[in-house]
Design a protein around this motif. Structure first.
Motif, PDB file in Angstrom:
ATOM      1  N   HIS A 265      13.461  -4.867 -37.601  1.00  0.00           N
ATOM      2  CA  HIS A 265      13.878  -6.204 -37.207  1.00  0.00           C
ATOM      3  C   HIS A 265      12.771  -7.239 -37.361  1.00  0.00           C
ATOM      4  O   HIS A 265      11.575  -6.916 -37.263  1.00  0.00           O
ATOM      5  N   LYS A 266      13.194  -8.473 -37.571  1.00  0.00           N
ATOM      6  CA  LYS A 266      12.264  -9.589 -37.645  1.00  0.00           C
ATOM      7  C   LYS A 266      11.747  -9.923 -36.243  1.00  0.00           C
ATOM      8  O   LYS A 266      12.401  -9.607 -35.238  1.00  0.00           O
ATOM      9  N   PRO A 267      10.599 -10.599 -36.151  1.00  0.00           N
ATOM     10  CA  PRO A 267      10.057 -10.957 -34.834  1.00  0.00           C
ATOM     11  C   PRO A 267      11.050 -11.737 -33.968  1.00  0.00           C
ATOM     12  O   PRO A 267      11.146 -11.491 -32.763  1.00  0.00           O
ATOM     13  N   GLU A 268      11.794 -12.692 -34.573  1.00  0.00           N
ATOM     14  CA  GLU A 268      12.757 -13.480 -33.804  1.00  0.00           C
ATOM     15  C   GLU A 268      13.845 -12.596 -33.202  1.00  0.00           C
ATOM     16  O   GLU A 268      14.289 -12.819 -32.070  1.00  0.00           O
ATOM     17  N   GLU A 269      14.270 -11.593 -33.955  1.00  0.00           N
ATOM     18  CA  GLU A 269      15.295 -10.693 -33.446  1.00  0.00           C
ATOM     19  C   GLU A 269      14.754  -9.842 -32.301  1.00  0.00           C
ATOM     20  O   GLU A 269      15.445  -9.603 -31.302  1.00  0.00           O
ATOM     21  N   LEU A 270      13.512  -9.414 -32.427  1.00  0.00           N
ATOM     22  CA  LEU A 270      12.909  -8.608 -31.365  1.00  0.00           C
ATOM     23  C   LEU A 270      12.699  -9.421 -30.089  1.00  0.00           C
ATOM     24  O   LEU A 270      12.885  -8.909 -28.982  1.00  0.00           O
ATOM     25  N   VAL A 271      12.317 -10.670 -30.242  1.00  0.00           N
ATOM     26  CA  VAL A 271      12.183 -11.538 -29.059  1.00  0.00           C
ATOM     27  C   VAL A 271      13.543 -11.723 -28.403  1.00  0.00           C
ATOM     28  O   VAL A 271      13.662 -11.727 -27.171  1.00  0.00           O
ATOM     29  N   ALA A 272      14.596 -11.839 -29.213  1.00  0.00           N
ATOM     30  CA  ALA A 272      15.947 -11.988 -28.670  1.00  0.00           C
ATOM     31  C   ALA A 272      16.363 -10.722 -27.910  1.00  0.00           C
ATOM     32  O   ALA A 272      16.997 -10.804 -26.844  1.00  0.00           O
ATOM     33  N   VAL A 273      16.011  -9.568 -28.459  1.00  0.00           N
ATOM     34  CA  VAL A 273      16.299  -8.311 -27.766  1.00  0.00           C
ATOM     35  C   VAL A 273      15.549  -8.260 -26.441  1.00  0.00           C
ATOM     36  O   VAL A 273      16.091  -7.860 -25.404  1.00  0.00           O
ATOM     37  N   LEU A 274      14.286  -8.680 -26.461  1.00  0.00           N
ATOM     38  CA  LEU A 274      13.502  -8.732 -25.234  1.00  0.00           C
ATOM     39  C   LEU A 274      14.106  -9.712 -24.239  1.00  0.00           C
ATOM     40  O   LEU A 274      14.154  -9.439 -23.031  1.00  0.00           O
ATOM     41  N   ALA A 275      14.588 -10.845 -24.736  1.00  0.00           N
ATOM     42  CA  ALA A 275      15.223 -11.832 -23.857  1.00  0.00           C
ATOM     43  C   ALA A 275      16.438 -11.219 -23.162  1.00  0.00           C
ATOM     44  O   ALA A 275      16.706 -11.496 -21.982  1.00  0.00           O
ATOM     45  N   HIS A 276      17.161 -10.398 -23.888  1.00  0.00           N
ATOM     46  CA  HIS A 276      18.299  -9.682 -23.297  1.00  0.00           C
ATOM     47  C   HIS A 276      17.818  -8.778 -22.160  1.00  0.00           C
ATOM     48  O   HIS A 276      18.410  -8.767 -21.069  1.00  0.00           O
ATOM     49  N   GLU A 356      26.290 -10.768 -19.256  1.00  0.00           N
ATOM     50  CA  GLU A 356      25.448 -11.720 -18.540  1.00  0.00           C
ATOM     51  C   GLU A 356      24.045 -11.772 -19.133  1.00  0.00           C
ATOM     52  O   GLU A 356      23.452 -12.849 -19.268  1.00  0.00           O
ATOM     53  N   ALA A 357      23.499 -10.603 -19.488  1.00  0.00           N
ATOM     54  CA  ALA A 357      22.160 -10.561 -20.074  1.00  0.00           C
ATOM     55  C   ALA A 357      22.147 -11.258 -21.432  1.00  0.00           C
ATOM     56  O   ALA A 357      21.180 -11.958 -21.779  1.00  0.00           O
ATOM     57  N   GLU A 358      23.217 -11.095 -22.201  1.00  0.00           N
ATOM     58  CA  GLU A 358      23.272 -11.754 -23.504  1.00  0.00           C
ATOM     59  C   GLU A 358      23.461 -13.260 -23.367  1.00  0.00           C
ATOM     60  O   GLU A 358      22.930 -14.039 -24.164  1.00  0.00           O
ATOM     61  N   ARG A 359      24.196 -13.675 -22.345  1.00  0.00           N
ATOM     62  CA  ARG A 359      24.331 -15.111 -22.094  1.00  0.00           C
ATOM     63  C   ARG A 359      22.981 -15.703 -21.716  1.00  0.00           C
ATOM     64  O   ARG A 359      22.623 -16.804 -22.154  1.00  0.00           O
ATOM     65  N   PHE A 360      22.208 -14.952 -20.916  1.00  0.00           N
ATOM     66  CA  PHE A 360      20.869 -15.396 -20.544  1.00  0.00           C
ATOM     67  C   PHE A 360      19.999 -15.546 -21.791  1.00  0.00           C
ATOM     68  O   PHE A 360      19.285 -16.549 -21.953  1.00  0.00           O
ATOM     69  N   TYR A 365      16.877 -18.500 -25.144  1.00  0.00           N
ATOM     70  CA  TYR A 365      16.214 -18.305 -26.441  1.00  0.00           C
ATOM     71  C   TYR A 365      17.149 -18.752 -27.563  1.00  0.00           C
ATOM     72  O   TYR A 365      17.189 -19.908 -27.932  1.00  0.00           O
ATOM     73  N   ASP A 366      17.948 -17.819 -28.090  1.00  0.00           N
ATOM     74  CA  ASP A 366      18.864 -18.166 -29.176  1.00  0.00           C
ATOM     75  C   ASP A 366      19.816 -16.999 -29.378  1.00  0.00           C
ATOM     76  O   ASP A 366      19.376 -15.844 -29.442  1.00  0.00           O
ATOM     77  N   GLY A 367      21.098 -17.300 -29.478  1.00  0.00           N
ATOM     78  CA  GLY A 367      22.080 -16.235 -29.671  1.00  0.00           C
ATOM     79  C   GLY A 367      22.120 -15.689 -31.078  1.00  0.00           C
ATOM     80  O   GLY A 367      22.491 -14.527 -31.290  1.00  0.00           O
ATOM     81  N   LYS A 368      21.724 -16.486 -32.064  1.00  0.00           N
ATOM     82  CA  LYS A 368      21.859 -16.058 -33.460  1.00  0.00           C
ATOM     83  C   LYS A 368      20.976 -14.859 -33.815  1.00  0.00           C
ATOM     84  O   LYS A 368      21.448 -13.895 -34.420  1.00  0.00           O
ATOM     85  N   PRO A 369      19.681 -14.885 -33.483  1.00  0.00           N
ATOM     86  CA  PRO A 369      18.871 -13.698 -33.799  1.00  0.00           C
ATOM     87  C   PRO A 369      19.288 -12.463 -33.023  1.00  0.00           C
ATOM     88  O   PRO A 369      19.160 -11.342 -33.528  1.00  0.00           O
ATOM     89  N   LEU A 370      19.820 -12.638 -31.800  1.00  0.00           N
ATOM     90  CA  LEU A 370      20.313 -11.482 -31.050  1.00  0.00           C
ATOM     91  C   LEU A 370      21.554 -10.918 -31.726  1.00  0.00           C
ATOM     92  O   LEU A 370      21.700  -9.694 -31.854  1.00  0.00           O
ATOM     93  N   ALA A 371      22.442 -11.801 -32.181  1.00  0.00           N
ATOM     94  CA  ALA A 371      23.625 -11.343 -32.916  1.00  0.00           C
ATOM     95  C   ALA A 371      23.214 -10.601 -34.186  1.00  0.00           C
ATOM     96  O   ALA A 371      23.772  -9.552 -34.523  1.00  0.00           O
ATOM     97  N   SER A 372      22.220 -11.140 -34.881  1.00  0.00           N
ATOM     98  CA  SER A 372      21.734 -10.499 -36.100  1.00  0.00           C
ATOM     99  C   SER A 372      21.143  -9.125 -35.797  1.00  0.00           C
ATOM    100  O   SER A 372      21.358  -8.163 -36.551  1.00  0.00           O
ATOM    101  N   ALA A 373      20.402  -9.021 -34.690  1.00  0.00           N
ATOM    102  CA  ALA A 373      19.823  -7.735 -34.300  1.00  0.00           C
ATOM    103  C   ALA A 373      20.915  -6.722 -33.981  1.00  0.00           C
ATOM    104  O   ALA A 373      20.830  -5.544 -34.370  1.00  0.00           O
ATOM    105  N   LEU A 374      21.972  -7.159 -33.285  1.00  0.00           N
ATOM    106  CA  LEU A 374      23.080  -6.262 -32.958  1.00  0.00           C
ATOM    107  C   LEU A 374      23.789  -5.778 -34.215  1.00  0.00           C
ATOM    108  O   LEU A 374      24.186  -4.610 -34.307  1.00  0.00           O
TER     109      LEU A 374
END
Length: 410
Positions: A265-276, A356-360, A365-374
């Motif tokens: 994963h890209k750094p942005e995606e990993l930060v999104a995963v961490l944000a979750h 709830e964690a994904e909404r947070f 942060y940003d939903g797009k990189p989290l969606a991409s990571a998923l």
């Protein structure tokens, strides 16, 4: 209820539980392969969906065979009094009831695990290997078994010995004291699992300095999350599958990223995963789950106290006397429907918490990189994108992929 009636009740509950589990899995595996959704077209194709269906079917039929084998063994032990025969054998070798019970459970644990080794081996080195997931060596496979035995003996055996001693000394009043000890133990494990137990099986390395760590620390600071411990775990020594998790409280809290996750994963995606994961902490999901688990354990122990001295349960298990270990096994079988219902409730709560964690993560942060990571995670793990609703309701601790993407991308 007579011992004979209790035995047939156990047989019925075990059989119905098995049939219900396989029925929901059968409904799920019958789901037709869908067309590739528009949101996934840059990540997979129809051939990949067919491969995911093949992986699902292979695991279903494997689970049907291994589960049927386990069911036949358990029913045979009940019908022909195998548990009672084992009790008679251990009583000839040791005299104190606590030692008899420890030997009884030790033999059951080892026997059950030895019977499961061929299935585990086949699943790891045939099925997971065939679909490109397995990275486990035979040395690691059998090493994990030995380490698992040691941990089971030290921790499981210690708690079991305490439970048996409390039952012997306090009778039905044992449950409250053991509940208190077990609750403290659950808190300690949650706090120190990554320090005490996980290193026995995996190597944890602090995340090295660089772009990823800078982005992670910057995000954590922006949401007021004190973060000092970010570790990378060598998950690749066993599988290509990736994951991340959070454990502990206060200064003991740690974020652990699989090395496969970092690689894929890209750094942005990993930060999104961490944000979750931080979302779970901020929403107090970890404490919530721990409290509920402790309460559930208390209810189970209270119910156990009502049955633990019932001689009919021991007789239903094939015993010719009352034995606490026979009653513990019998109670576990009788409790299985309640355990299933509680599991469904916990999965329902877990799916709500995931949303709830994904909404947070989306809001902070940003939903797009989290969606991409998923999407990447799902493609690389051959996740089914159209599971059957009943199978999801009963078994899924996380919402289905398309539901998660729908909330993240809309």
């Amino acid at each position: 209820m007579s011992a004979e009636s209790l035995k047939y009740l156990m047989i019925g509950l075990i059989t119905l539980g098995f049939l219900f589990d396989k029925f929901t899995s059968w409904l799920n595996v019958r789901q037709k392969v869908p067309q590739v959704p528009a949101t996934l077209q840059n990540f997979l194709d129809q051939e990949k969906l067919q491969e995911a269906k093949s992986y699902q079917k292979t695991n279903y039929y494997f689970g049907l065979i291994s589960g049927s084998f386990s069911l036949v063994i358990t029913l045979g032990m009940l019908i022909w009094g195998g548990f009672g025969l084992l009790d008679q054998w251990v009583s000839q070798w040791v005299d104190p009831m606590i030692l008899q019970s420890l030997l009884f459970f030790g033999l059951l644990f080892i026997g059950s695990d030895l019977l499961s080794i061929p299935f585990d081996y086949y699943h790891t080195f045939k099925i997971e290997e065939e679909f490109g997931f397995n990275k486990t060596t035979r040395k690691t496979f059998f090493g994990d078994k030995v380490k698992g035995y040691l941990v089971g003996i030290l921790i499981g055996g210690g708690l079991l010995a305490l439970l048996l001693w409390l039952i012997q000394e306090l009778g039905e009043g044992f449950w409250l004291y053991f509940w208190g000890v077990a609750a403290v133990f659950m808190v300690l494990i949650n706090m120190f699992y990554t320090s005490w137990i996980l290193p026995l099986f995996n190597k944890l390395t602090p995340l090295e300095e660089g772009e990823l760590k800078s982005k992670i620390m910057e995000y954590a600071s922006s949401v007021g999350f004190s973060l000092e411990n970010v570790f990378v775990m060598d998950g690749s020594k066993r599988s290509t599958k990736a994951n991340a998790f959070f454990s502990g409280f206060g200064k003991k809290k740690k974020v652990v990223l699989f090395d496969t996750l970092v690689e894929q994963h890209k750094p942005e995606e990993l930060v999104a995963v961490l944000a979750h994961e931080i979302g779970h902490f901020k929403k107090k999901h970890i404490i919530q789950s721990l409290v509920i688990s402790i309460l559930q354990l208390g209810v189970m122990l209270l119910l156990l106290s009502l049955f633990v001295n019932n001689p009919e349960i021991s007789q239903a298990m094939g015993g010719d006397r009352w034995a606490v270990h026979l009653n513990l096994i019998g109670f576990a079988l009788l409790f299985s429907p309640i355990s299933t219902v509680l599991g469904i409730f916990m999965n329902l709560l877990s799916r709500k918490n995931e949303f709830e964690a994904e909404r947070f993560a989306k809001e902070t942060y940003d939903g797009k990189p989290l969606a991409s990571a998923l999407k990447t995670l799902s493609v690389k793990t051959l996740t089914q994108i159209n599971p059957h609703p009943l199978h999801v309701f009963v078994n899924y601790s996380h919402p289905p992929l398309m539901e998660r993407l729908g909330k993240l991308e809309n």
